[in-house]
Design a protein around this motif. Sequence first.
Motif, PDB file in Angstrom:
ATOM      1  N   THR A   1       1.366   3.612  -3.387  1.00 22.59           N
ATOM      2  CA  THR A   1       0.955   5.012  -3.259  1.00 22.59           C
ATOM      3  C   THR A   1       2.105   5.943  -3.579  1.00 22.59           C
ATOM      4  O   THR A   1       1.913   7.041  -4.119  1.00 22.59           O
ATOM      5  CB  THR A   1       0.437   5.287  -1.837  1.00 22.59           C
ATOM      6  OG1 THR A   1      -0.636   4.383  -1.545  1.00 22.59           O
ATOM      7  CG2 THR A   1      -0.074   6.716  -1.698  1.00 22.59           C
ATOM      8  N   CYS A   2       3.325   5.525  -3.265  1.00 20.89           N
ATOM      9  CA  CYS A   2       4.510   6.316  -3.599  1.00 20.89           C
ATOM     10  C   CYS A   2       4.548   6.623  -5.098  1.00 20.89           C
ATOM     11  O   CYS A   2       4.750   7.774  -5.503  1.00 20.89           O
ATOM     12  CB  CYS A   2       5.784   5.569  -3.192  1.00 20.89           C
ATOM     13  SG  CYS A   2       7.285   6.164  -4.000  1.00 20.89           S
TER      14      CYS A   2
ATOM     15  N   PHE B   1       0.818  -1.215   0.000  1.00 22.08           N
ATOM     16  CA  PHE B   1       0.000   0.000   0.000  1.00 22.08           C
ATOM     17  C   PHE B   1       0.856   1.272   0.000  1.00 22.08           C
ATOM     18  O   PHE B   1       0.642   2.180  -0.812  1.00 22.08           O
ATOM     19  CB  PHE B   1      -0.954  -0.013   1.198  1.00 22.08           C
ATOM     20  CG  PHE B   1      -1.928  -1.147   1.161  1.00 22.08           C
ATOM     21  CD1 PHE B   1      -2.986  -1.129   0.278  1.00 22.08           C
ATOM     22  CD2 PHE B   1      -1.782  -2.254   1.984  1.00 22.08           C
ATOM     23  CE1 PHE B   1      -3.891  -2.182   0.221  1.00 22.08           C
ATOM     24  CE2 PHE B   1      -2.665  -3.317   1.937  1.00 22.08           C
ATOM     25  CZ  PHE B   1      -3.720  -3.283   1.050  1.00 22.08           C
TER      26      PHE B   1
ATOM     27  N   MET C   1       6.082   4.996   1.276  1.00 20.72           N
ATOM     28  CA  MET C   1       5.236   5.956   0.575  1.00 20.72           C
ATOM     29  C   MET C   1       6.003   7.246   0.281  1.00 20.72           C
ATOM     30  O   MET C   1       5.914   7.812  -0.818  1.00 20.72           O
ATOM     31  CB  MET C   1       3.996   6.279   1.415  1.00 20.72           C
ATOM     32  CG  MET C   1       2.975   7.171   0.715  1.00 20.72           C
ATOM     33  SD  MET C   1       1.655   7.684   1.835  1.00 20.72           S
ATOM     34  CE  MET C   1       0.967   6.105   2.330  1.00 20.72           C
TER      35      MET C   1
ATOM     36  N   ILE D   1       2.113   6.611  -7.214  1.00 24.19           N
ATOM     37  CA  ILE D   1       1.002   7.493  -7.563  1.00 24.19           C
ATOM     38  C   ILE D   1       1.332   8.939  -7.202  1.00 24.19           C
ATOM     39  O   ILE D   1       1.074   9.868  -7.983  1.00 24.19           O
ATOM     40  CB  ILE D   1      -0.290   7.031  -6.859  1.00 24.19           C
ATOM     41  CG1 ILE D   1      -0.701   5.646  -7.384  1.00 24.19           C
ATOM     42  CG2 ILE D   1      -1.425   8.034  -7.066  1.00 24.19           C
ATOM     43  CD1 ILE D   1      -1.828   4.991  -6.614  1.00 24.19           C
TER      44      ILE D   1
END
Length: 478
Positions: free
Chosen positions: A80-81, A76, A237, A83
């Motif tokens: 997300t990193c 997760f 992240m 993105i």
Amino acid sequence: MLLVLVFAYLLVTIAIGLWAAKRVKNTADFAVAGRHLPLVMIVTTTFATWFGSETVLGIPAKFVEGGLGAVVEDPFGAGTCLILVGLFFAAKLYRMTLLTISDYYRARYGRTVEVVCSLIIILSYLGWVSAQVTALGLVFNLLSGGAIPIAAGMVIGTASILAYTLFGGMWSVAVTDFVQMIILVVGLLVIAVFAGQLAGGADRVIELAVSRDMFRFFPEPTLHDVVFFVAAAITMMLGSIPQQDVFQRVMSAKDVKAATRGPVIGGACYIAFAFVPMFLVTSALLIMPERTSALLQDDPQKVLPTLVLEYMPFVMQVMFFGALLSALKSTASATLLAPSVTFVENIWRQFRPRMSDRQELRDMRIAVLVFSACVCAYAIVMQGTPIYEMVSSAYQVTLVGAFVPLAAGLYWKRATTQGAVFSIVLGLLTWLMFLATPAGEAFPAQLAGVLASAAGMAIGSYGPQAVRNHRDMRVLAH
């Protein structure tokens, strides 16, 4: 026969990588594929780089032990990193036409910050690449029935990756990633369908996960659990953002559209597809309950390979280990290249300012060779360390030392060189202090470090201006 096919696969990927190496004419080709990669290749190389040993072996082991909450860091946080990179960093950095992420630190803050951040970034890769090499050693050991020691397997795996990365750089990495991602996705999906059937249906696997509370994501509502959950989430992240391998994929794009959309699509695909290995290891609890329980106590990372070797037909075994090797090789090749390019461009070049492009290309290849040897030796020394832990710990140093200067430099006009120095020093010292003392048990070291880093940036940037304003006010008053 399985081992023979695995070696044949290695030879094929080496051949593909060497074919792609023909396009390398200068350092830009070697480091960022000449900025010619289309969107589809940015997506595949981003996804393939992220989908490594920790995704196939590490994440499933953590998921079975602690549910979704135990893997908040990866996939997760890691997904997300990518993105966040696509949404907030890619466009700004792409337009600067830099060769490495450390070039940005030099342009924004000067040589000192460039060198220090380069060293931080290079150091962070040691654990990540070692995790891939460790997994390669484990694969060869399992396939040979123990005839190939894990250490020897590490050497074989490193040599196979080095064979094309050394010559083709980012071009070879991108082309082999494209091929290997197709093998990875198709192989794991077919195996997941077969494993579901062996377990009595996908619904039974999901029911088991629900009954064991594996889908619980958020921690208990206590201060201790919440802060450690947040710390785990931001480690990859935010800590992965100031990394050369991510930056290389952004800068390798042929235009801004590919540079921004590629990481976003790749990150979303990574999070979604990371559930496949989790599904596989949960199905193992139904297919071989006693064997799985024993392996979870001994080495959880062996659950999936054992399931495939003992309960699946030969064709499935070929597909699984082809997919696993694809994941390992794609990640390892990218993470061998990134620190080597950073070292030559941002550290070594300062000692040879008149170095020609041809000489720099040669030195980058030498750096890849030396770093590969160092990583292989480190992986052998660190045998027994869980793959998931090796990867997650690698990003803490970039989180506390390099993230704040990058983000502040791009989005805060008042950020200064002094602020960047304060940020790096306070972030690293606080992180190390919490790691070395009992304070780290009460409050996560990486969260303390990144908060101190942000405070250092504010103090270092605002402090001199506040002093000057105070002096000006006193002069006006008199």
